[in-house]
Each structure stands twice: as C-alpha cells, then as structure tokens.
Design an enzyme around this catalytic site. Sequence first.
Site, PDB file in Angstrom:
ATOM      1  CG  ASP A  13      28.768  37.434  42.072  1.00 35.70           C
ATOM      2  OD1 ASP A  13      29.351  36.894  40.677  1.00 35.70           O
ATOM      3  OD2 ASP A  13      27.422  38.160  41.608  1.00 35.70           O
ATOM      4  CG  ASP A  15      30.131  40.856  37.295  1.00 35.33           C
ATOM      5  OD1 ASP A  15      30.900  41.934  37.705  1.00 35.33           O
ATOM      6  OD2 ASP A  15      29.988  40.533  36.100  1.00 35.33           O
TER       7      ASP A  15
END
Length: 261
Positions: A13, A15
């Site tokens: 991922d 963020d």
Amino acid sequence: MSHAVRPGAAFFDVDNTLLRGASIYHFARGLAARDLFTTRDLVRFAWGQTVFRITGNEQPEHINAARESALAFVAGHDVDDLVTLCEEIYDHTMADRIWEGTHALVRRHLDAGQPVWLVTATPVELARIIQRRLGLTGALGTEAEHSGGVYTGRLNGDLLHGPAKAVAVRALAEEQGLDLEQCSAYSDSYNDLPLLSLVGDPHAVNPDGDLHRHARTRHWPVHDFRHHRRAARVALPAAAVGATAGLVALRMVRHRAARQR
C-alpha cells in the site's frame, strides 16, 4: 514428476504505509500551489477524502462519495501535462516523505529477486511515478477516465480500495503466474484486510488501531516507523491531520496575497 515452483511477490500500500500522509492530497496541494486548483476545490476534496479515511467502511454512500471526489479535480486537464506535474510534485514534495523503514522492506524483497508492486487507491499515474522512482516492478491504482488525451473527471472502473485491492492482486497473480501463498503484503489500514488475508505473508505497517489488534491476534509482523508511538492511538489518521494543517496554511497564504493586491 517435479513441478515448477511458482514465484512470489510483494505488494505494498502507499498512503501511510510507504508514504507519510495521503499521496493524492500532496498532489492536490501541488496543483493548488501552481494555481491549477482553487482553495474551495481543495477544501471540498480534502473533506471528502478525510471523511472516507475516518469512516473507513464499505457503506455504498461513502464509497460513492469517495468515487465522486477522488479524481474530479483533474477534469479538463491534459493527461500528459498532469503526468509531468505528477513527476515534478513527487520530486519536490513527496520524495522525502517515503518512510525509510518501509523502503528498507521494499529493498529486502528486491534484493531477494522478488517483484514488488504498489497497490493503492491513489491515481495510477502517480503510483507509477513512485514505482519508477523507487525502481519497483509495477503499480496498480485507481484509473481516471480520459478521452482524446483529456481527463473527463470520472473514474474508469472502481476506486481501488478495500476488497477491490484483493480482486486486482488475485487477477495479477493469475496473469503473472504468482503463488499467493509465497507472496507478502504490507498495509497500514484495516480496510486492506482482504488483501492482507489473501497472501501467505501479511504485514502491518504503521497500523491503525483495528489492524494493529488484528495483526497481534494473528501473530502477523507489525512494523511501526512513526517517531511518536502516540501516533498509533490518535483518532484521526495522519492524512486527515496533514490535510487540515495544509488547508489552514494554504488559506493563510492566499488571504495574505489577496490583502497585498
């Protein structure tokens, strides 16, 4: 008769996992600084993204609100121009926000000869720039619709969030011949549980409270690279705090500029 061993890969991922804060918000602020985005647009966009990050659930009204706000701000802009701006904004304001600890995890997989993919709700154009800058294999992200080289302001398909990430990674694994049991995944958010549960080696990175508890229960590795441990316990995600601070700063700058005219 021997069978060929199917390779694994690592999925990260972006963020708050690889990058401090929300990448799309940093990009929106970069556009605002270049007068391609108004303060009102930024307020509306930041609020939509903040609500989505805080609620973090799969209720249709929240998904639809996130879809409507996620990429509408690029409507009418030339694709090539926006990609060039993405590169400039990343180099100037985002490159130094990469978590060194997470980057070390990325390098560990690369050094072992494993493919490393980004899987993120952020626009795929921005995700691919991060991928290229870090020397990664590929990137899956939310795709903005464009026609004749110009963004329409709509999404092409769904926001790559929550269960959609697991669907995309499963499809990629089939396409690339990957063994998901040999794969690793890294995320900060409980919303990415479908992705984390899909692979044989899930990791929680700078996890929110729900993911931290789940990871501890399942004995998953937990990596926290935040300087202040208290950050793991605050109610608002880092992206929301950064958004609020950024909005205040931007509005102050624009207010001072208006008074000087």
